[in-house]
Write a protein that holds these residues in place. Structure first.
Motif, PDB file in Angstrom:
ATOM      1  N   THR A 115       0.825  -1.205   0.000  1.00 31.18           N
ATOM      2  CA  THR A 115       0.000   0.000   0.000  1.00 31.18           C
ATOM      3  C   THR A 115       0.859   1.255   0.000  1.00 31.18           C
ATOM      4  O   THR A 115       0.627   2.198  -0.770  1.00 31.18           O
ATOM      5  N   LEU A 116       1.865   1.292   0.858  1.00 34.00           N
ATOM      6  CA  LEU A 116       2.719   2.466   0.963  1.00 34.00           C
ATOM      7  C   LEU A 116       3.596   2.633  -0.282  1.00 34.00           C
ATOM      8  O   LEU A 116       3.889   3.754  -0.694  1.00 34.00           O
ATOM      9  N   PHE A 117       4.010   1.525  -0.878  1.00 28.84           N
ATOM     10  CA  PHE A 117       4.785   1.582  -2.121  1.00 28.84           C
ATOM     11  C   PHE A 117       3.954   2.217  -3.225  1.00 28.84           C
ATOM     12  O   PHE A 117       4.441   3.061  -3.984  1.00 28.84           O
ATOM     13  N   ALA A 118       2.691   1.813  -3.345  1.00 32.49           N
ATOM     14  CA  ALA A 118       1.817   2.387  -4.369  1.00 32.49           C
ATOM     15  C   ALA A 118       1.612   3.874  -4.133  1.00 32.49           C
ATOM     16  O   ALA A 118       1.610   4.669  -5.080  1.00 32.49           O
ATOM     17  N   GLY A 119       1.438   4.274  -2.858  1.00 30.73           N
ATOM     18  CA  GLY A 119       1.260   5.682  -2.551  1.00 30.73           C
ATOM     19  C   GLY A 119       2.489   6.518  -2.880  1.00 30.73           C
ATOM     20  O   GLY A 119       2.381   7.659  -3.322  1.00 30.73           O
ATOM     21  N   ARG A 120       3.675   5.937  -2.677  1.00 28.64           N
ATOM     22  CA  ARG A 120       4.911   6.677  -2.955  1.00 28.64           C
ATOM     23  C   ARG A 120       5.203   6.744  -4.451  1.00 28.64           C
ATOM     24  O   ARG A 120       5.625   7.792  -4.967  1.00 28.64           O
ATOM     25  N   ASN A 121       5.011   5.653  -5.163  1.00 27.27           N
ATOM     26  CA  ASN A 121       5.459   5.577  -6.549  1.00 27.27           C
ATOM     27  C   ASN A 121       4.404   5.971  -7.571  1.00 27.27           C
ATOM     28  O   ASN A 121       4.737   6.246  -8.715  1.00 27.27           O
ATOM     29  N   PHE A 122       3.114   5.967  -7.172  1.00 26.75           N
ATOM     30  CA  PHE A 122       2.050   6.352  -8.098  1.00 26.75           C
ATOM     31  C   PHE A 122       1.117   7.364  -7.423  1.00 26.75           C
ATOM     32  O   PHE A 122      -0.095   7.137  -7.340  1.00 26.75           O
ATOM     33  N   PRO A 123       1.650   8.496  -6.930  1.00 24.31           N
ATOM     34  CA  PRO A 123       0.804   9.429  -6.171  1.00 24.31           C
ATOM     35  C   PRO A 123      -0.311  10.041  -6.997  1.00 24.31           C
ATOM     36  O   PRO A 123      -1.387  10.353  -6.476  1.00 24.31           O
ATOM     37  N   GLU A 124      -0.099  10.175  -8.324  1.00 25.58           N
ATOM     38  CA  GLU A 124      -1.104  10.841  -9.149  1.00 25.58           C
ATOM     39  C   GLU A 124      -2.294   9.945  -9.455  1.00 25.58           C
ATOM     40  O   GLU A 124      -3.347  10.427  -9.852  1.00 25.58           O
ATOM     41  N   ARG A 125      -2.158   8.642  -9.274  1.00 19.02           N
ATOM     42  CA  ARG A 125      -3.282   7.725  -9.516  1.00 19.02           C
ATOM     43  C   ARG A 125      -3.356   6.666  -8.425  1.00 19.02           C
ATOM     44  O   ARG A 125      -3.633   5.502  -8.678  1.00 19.02           O
ATOM     45  N   CYS A 126      -3.110   7.119  -7.209  1.00 16.62           N
ATOM     46  CA  CYS A 126      -3.051   6.193  -6.079  1.00 16.62           C
ATOM     47  C   CYS A 126      -4.403   5.532  -5.797  1.00 16.62           C
ATOM     48  O   CYS A 126      -4.470   4.331  -5.554  1.00 16.62           O
ATOM     49  N   ALA A 127      -5.482   6.324  -5.833  1.00 17.41           N
ATOM     50  CA  ALA A 127      -6.795   5.794  -5.445  1.00 17.41           C
ATOM     51  C   ALA A 127      -7.252   4.625  -6.323  1.00 17.41           C
ATOM     52  O   ALA A 127      -7.591   3.556  -5.804  1.00 17.41           O
ATOM     53  N   PRO A 128      -7.261   4.768  -7.662  1.00 21.65           N
ATOM     54  CA  PRO A 128      -7.693   3.615  -8.471  1.00 21.65           C
ATOM     55  C   PRO A 128      -6.747   2.424  -8.352  1.00 21.65           C
ATOM     56  O   PRO A 128      -7.204   1.278  -8.379  1.00 21.65           O
ATOM     57  N   LEU A 129      -5.441   2.689  -8.240  1.00 19.19           N
ATOM     58  CA  LEU A 129      -4.499   1.584  -8.111  1.00 19.19           C
ATOM     59  C   LEU A 129      -4.723   0.813  -6.814  1.00 19.19           C
ATOM     60  O   LEU A 129      -4.690  -0.419  -6.797  1.00 19.19           O
ATOM     61  N   LEU A 130      -4.942   1.547  -5.730  1.00 22.26           N
ATOM     62  CA  LEU A 130      -5.185   0.878  -4.451  1.00 22.26           C
ATOM     63  C   LEU A 130      -6.489   0.096  -4.483  1.00 22.26           C
ATOM     64  O   LEU A 130      -6.591  -0.982  -3.883  1.00 22.26           O
ATOM     65  N   THR A 131      -7.485   0.625  -5.185  1.00 24.73           N
ATOM     66  CA  THR A 131      -8.752  -0.091  -5.302  1.00 24.73           C
ATOM     67  C   THR A 131      -8.558  -1.439  -5.996  1.00 24.73           C
ATOM     68  O   THR A 131      -9.034  -2.477  -5.522  1.00 24.73           O
ATOM     69  N   PHE A 132      -7.813  -1.435  -7.099  1.00 28.31           N
ATOM     70  CA  PHE A 132      -7.587  -2.686  -7.818  1.00 28.31           C
ATOM     71  C   PHE A 132      -6.630  -3.612  -7.066  1.00 28.31           C
ATOM     72  O   PHE A 132      -6.759  -4.836  -7.136  1.00 28.31           O
ATOM     73  N   LEU A 133      -5.673  -3.037  -6.347  1.00 25.24           N
ATOM     74  CA  LEU A 133      -4.792  -3.871  -5.526  1.00 25.24           C
ATOM     75  C   LEU A 133      -5.586  -4.577  -4.437  1.00 25.24           C
ATOM     76  O   LEU A 133      -5.371  -5.765  -4.157  1.00 25.24           O
ATOM     77  N   ASN A 134      -6.527  -3.859  -3.823  1.00 25.67           N
ATOM     78  CA  ASN A 134      -7.370  -4.486  -2.802  1.00 25.67           C
ATOM     79  C   ASN A 134      -8.294  -5.530  -3.407  1.00 25.67           C
ATOM     80  O   ASN A 134      -8.665  -6.502  -2.737  1.00 25.67           O
ATOM     81  N   PHE A 135      -8.672  -5.321  -4.661  1.00 30.19           N
ATOM     82  CA  PHE A 135      -9.448  -6.339  -5.368  1.00 30.19           C
ATOM     83  C   PHE A 135      -8.629  -7.621  -5.503  1.00 30.19           C
ATOM     84  O   PHE A 135      -9.128  -8.733  -5.276  1.00 30.19           O
ATOM     85  N   SER A 136      -7.342  -7.477  -5.854  1.00 29.41           N
ATOM     86  CA  SER A 136      -6.461  -8.648  -5.950  1.00 29.41           C
ATOM     87  C   SER A 136      -6.276  -9.309  -4.594  1.00 29.41           C
ATOM     88  O   SER A 136      -6.232 -10.536  -4.486  1.00 29.41           O
ATOM     89  N   TRP A 137      -6.139  -8.485  -3.546  1.00 30.31           N
ATOM     90  CA  TRP A 137      -6.021  -9.027  -2.188  1.00 30.31           C
ATOM     91  C   TRP A 137      -7.253  -9.857  -1.860  1.00 30.31           C
ATOM     92  O   TRP A 137      -7.151 -10.936  -1.263  1.00 30.31           O
TER      93      TRP A 137
END
Length: 383
Positions: A115-137
């Motif tokens: 989660t923190l890696f996604a927030g650091r490396n993709f700050p401009e599109r963090c919300a959709p990426l985290l949503t799909f990452l949680n889908f994978s989880w």
């Protein structure tokens, strides 16, 4: 240059999704494997609850340890999971407690670091990426009881943890070869001191996360055992029955991400809490297996969006994104305490049904603090 960045991002996400799904498997599979473990060592509900307390406390500590290079932390975490999974498979009863604590730490580090890696490396599109990452989880969590059931048809919990050790080794290698941290993004608030308002915000959302993750972990930890005792259909069918919960959880994670593009987050949150409370009551009072399975599905549907919503609302109102690690830490702590309370209540009342009342009690408390969570954001310090 743009194509190079796209390739790097694609490769990075191709690693993040499966390794995050693996943490979902490890996080959810403990409940499905508990009847096999408890049968081998003749564990009471109180002792089983203590093991979950230690495991979830370990995941909480793992979240707090996530500082620095998140890519390196993921590699270290998965390497540690190889050791701890093998330790669970080989441990005698006397060592189960420390081993489950270390297992929790080893799972908690990469689970939070993703989660923190996604927030650091993709700050401009963090919300959709985290949503799909949680889908994978969630896919990993859904697969967990099915994997457990398949293994338990021929073996016991030890074979499962050996398999997870092999998967963790592959994840560690993939993370070390592909993932690289980007520069820390500049924060709008700099290093300004934490104000009283910020502390209050952290405390309120941390308490909400404490309760919500505690509810999720109590369900994940005790639902297979509850299904086993209610239906008396054996270890395999008890593990399979909990897949109804994770199926609802997965469907809801996908649907709610689309719903939140149009709906007010707090309205979705309120509806989810009400539906979760009704689902738990239905689960407690269900007269048949089919009704109980439906209640599990609805419970998964209602609980799936609540934790991401808590984090999303917190990120929208927080002064500093770094404060989120305290919310993650407290959430993990709640995930350790509530399953233990459920096991303690079950042992001292002689009924796991009584222990499961921990879930609606926590939901009622969340309902009472909902107005505080939904307060409009006060004047921002951005100038």
């Amino acid at each position: 240059m743009p194509s190079e960045i796209k390739t790097t991002s694609t490769g990075t996400l191709a690693i993040l999704h499966p390794v995050f799904a693996l943490t979902g498997v490890l996080h959810a599979v403990g409940g499905a494997l508990l009847p096999s473990l408890a049968s081998r060592f003749h564990l009471s509900d109180s002792i089983s609850g203590l093991l979950f307390l230690l495991y979830f406390a370990g995941t909480s500590l793992g979240a707090l340890l996530c500082r620095g290079s998140y890519a390196r932390l993921m590699t270290i975490g998965f390497a540690a999971m190889v050791c701890t999974c093998l330790a669970v498979a080989a441990s005698p009863r006397s060592l189960l407690a420390p081993v489950f604590l270390l297992l929790g730490v080893s799972v908690g580090v990469p689970m939070s670091a993703v989660t923190l890696f996604a927030g650091r490396n993709f700050p401009e599109r963090c919300a959709p990426l985290l949503t799909f990452l949680n889908f994978s989880w969630s896919i990993g969590a859904l697969a967990a009881p099915l994997i457990a059931a398949r293994i338990l048809m021929h073996y016991d919990y030890r074979a499962a943890y050996i398999l997870f050790a092999i998967a963790s080794a592959a994840a560690a290698i993939a993370c070390s070869l592909v993932l690289r941290d980007g520069p820390e993004p500049a924060h709008a608030f700099g290093d300004s001191a934490v104000t009283g308002t910020a502390v209050r915000l952290i405390v309120v959302f941390s308490f909400a996360a404490f309760l919500q993750v505690g509810i999720e972990n109590t369900v994940a930890a005790w639902l297979p055992t509850y299904a086993l005792r209610m239906a008396g259909s054996g270890f395999v069918m008890a593990a399979v029955s909990t897949s109804f919960y994770w199926a609802g959880f997965l469907v809801s994670r996908g649907f709610s991400s689309a719903l939140l593009l149009r709906a007010d987050p707090m309205r979705v949150f309120r509806c989810a809490v009400v539906l979760a409370f009704a689902s738990v009551l239905l689960l407690e009072l269900a007269p048949s297996v089919s009704t109980r399975n439906m209640a599990m599905f609805l419970l998964g549907v209602s609980l799936a969006p609540t934790y991401p919503l808590i984090l999303a609302v917190f990120f929208a109102r927080a002064r500093r994104t770094a404060d989120s690690r305290w919310v993650l830490f407290t959430a993990g702590f709640g995930g350790s305490v509530l399953p233990w309370i459920a096991g303690f209540a079950s042992t001292h009342t002689g009924s796991l049904r009584a222990g499961m009342l921990t879930i609606p009690a926590a939901l009622l408390i969340i309902a009472f603090i909902l107005p505080t969570l939904g307060e409009p954001q006060r004047s921002s310090a951005i100038s």
